[in-house]
Design a protein around this motif. Sequence first.
Motif, short mmCIF file in Angstrom:
data_model
loop_
_atom_site.label_atom_id
_atom_site.label_comp_id
_atom_site.label_asym_id
_atom_site.label_seq_id
_atom_site.Cartn_x
_atom_site.Cartn_y
_atom_site.Cartn_z
N ASP A 163 38.06 31.86 8.15
CA ASP A 163 37.46 32.78 7.19
C ASP A 163 38.18 34.13 7.17
N ASN A 164 38.65 34.57 8.37
CA ASN A 164 39.31 35.89 8.48
C ASN A 164 40.50 35.81 9.43
N TYR A 213 42.38 39.18 10.34
CA TYR A 213 41.63 40.09 11.20
C TYR A 213 41.75 39.66 12.67
#
Length: 684
Positions: free
Chosen positions: A484-485, A488
């Motif tokens: 999802d990320n 990050y």
Amino acid sequence: MTSTNNERFILLLVSLGGIGLSIESVLLHWEFWVPPIIILGIISIWAMNITGNPEYKVRKVAYFAYTMLIIFYHGVHRTSYYDVALVMVFALTVMSFMDDVYMMNLLLAEYFILFFVQIFFLARKGDSAITLDVINISRMLLYLVIVFAVFFCCIKAINDRAERRLSEEEKTNRIEAVDADMEDFLSNISHELRTPVNVVLGMSEMQIKKKLGEEAFSIRNAGTRLAYQIEDIQDYTECKRNKCILEEDEYMSTSLINDVVMNFRLLDNDRNLELIVDLDPKVPTKMRGDVKKLHKIFRHLLENALKFTRKGGIYVKMFAEEKDYGINLCIEMTDTGIGMDARSIAAISEGMYQVNKKRNRSSGGIGLGLFIVYGFAHSMGGFVKIESEKKIGTTVRVTIPQKVVDKTPCLSISRSFVGDIIFHVRSDKYKVPKVRDFYRAMATNLAIGIGVPLYSAQSIKEIENLQEKMNVTLIFMGQEEYEDNPAYFDELSKGDVVVAVSAAPGFKPRPGSGVLVMPKPLYAYPVIKVINEGRDAKDLATMNNGEKPNFGGIKALVVDDEPMNLVVATGLLTEYDMIVDTADSGKESILKFRNADYDVVFMDHMMPEMDGVEAMKLIKAAAAEMNKNVIVIALTANAVSGAREMFIAEGFDGFIAKPINIADFERVMLRELTKSGKGKGGQK
């Protein structure tokens, strides 16, 4: 009626008779001191029954003697003329339940005595109440006929019951004989099948190592499945006969969990089920017990859970309860499968239960798994408990006593570890909510067990908030959360925070990422390894990181009358750089041993002309005569419970079953080489 209930039924009737006689004695002003004795007798016979002392044969005589005494007391009074026959009929009927013809004869003899006593009373002059007339004589004859009729009816009933019992025993013996023959047949068949299966597995493994095609993997997997089913047949027959023999060894507790993880990876998981393994870090590092049966219990529980679970996952929990004798090793396997009703659960312990018995069923298996779990657990002094609900899932709990060898906790973290840990999992990603609960329970139990602070975070914002307040040094997450990320977490992993992702096989983080990958299924070992080693953590896929032993220079002689077994064994041994020679009979092995210097002999058991036991003893005798030191290991398809002890008792140094298990082979070789002082089992 059971024997206990039958005994108490007789006592109840005898007691009622005794109480009735006591009342009659008081009303008719018979001897005042007798009723208390009768009541005391009733109390005494019930005390015998309740305490179970003395043994039943003695108790039965006591009940009968008491009955005869109170009948005699009743019958020797003049006023008993009209009911002595009735009392005797009652006694004959009650005592017939003891199924003893001799007692019936004694009661009849007692009635004859009382009959003549009553005639004596009738014949005495001065007795105005009863006279010896035609009517009374006819009544006595009628009573005599009735007593005789009841006596013969009771004798017939006793004989009929005896014949019925004999017939049932014969029927049971025939059924048991047929069952035993069938179990022998299955055991012999499974034994005979081990040899060709050993060849299939060995040859397919050779093809895999030579990279001769993907088909070799399919052959090996099919052979492995067949080998397991052969073992199941043998295990089933042993459990059915209550002839499981325990083989105690020292083992590492983590090896049990590693076995579960490796088995799950090998099983067909086309439904993408989750496996969550919760190992209590406080479980002792090393224990002693029948580790082979424990491995099989885990395998059957896992296969059964996987077989009947369509979606969701499987939660495996292992913990220990301290006891005076060591520990109770507790194993729980919970699934989100189709569940069972109470009748199905009750049927499992009887053996060969399957949820779907149709020929077109898709669940697979031969229906022996849970029965074998019951049999093994009971043979090791443990027990099994099943809790299940239809369409919700099933939990199987197995508790088994084990001895503790090393009570050090099996998992622990380095004292140098500092910081806080975040467990980042989105709760909404699981279609079956129980899977989320499984992960939370595993993470919580692990954190408590090793004594580290653990915080849950479902979003990036929650992670950032925790970083501001805490000294976050580790973040564990799932593959979906990372994907999802990814940017990050890749950036985060390059700083002071270690990021570890539990992911499916084949997953790779983005190039340049510092994220660590923990292959599914997620369990305690890779988590602890990441906590202790941080970014330096490697080989997170398995607990078994030991290097392959090196047996280079060891001279081995393999003895087997099956040529393909010789090929398979030679291929295996040469993988360990051993110098291998072969013999196809016991006689040839003795001749070769006398003419060459071998460090170890692998001996088959069942061979024509001279079996392996005789050949082993002659080789040992030849070694002593030539002042040689040789290790002789039984390499045989005879792998029933207790086989190892049998071969060791015969004089073999070690035992390896066919099909050959690599871990067993390495363990036996390392142990025997070390014991013999040959000591060439180093590491490559």
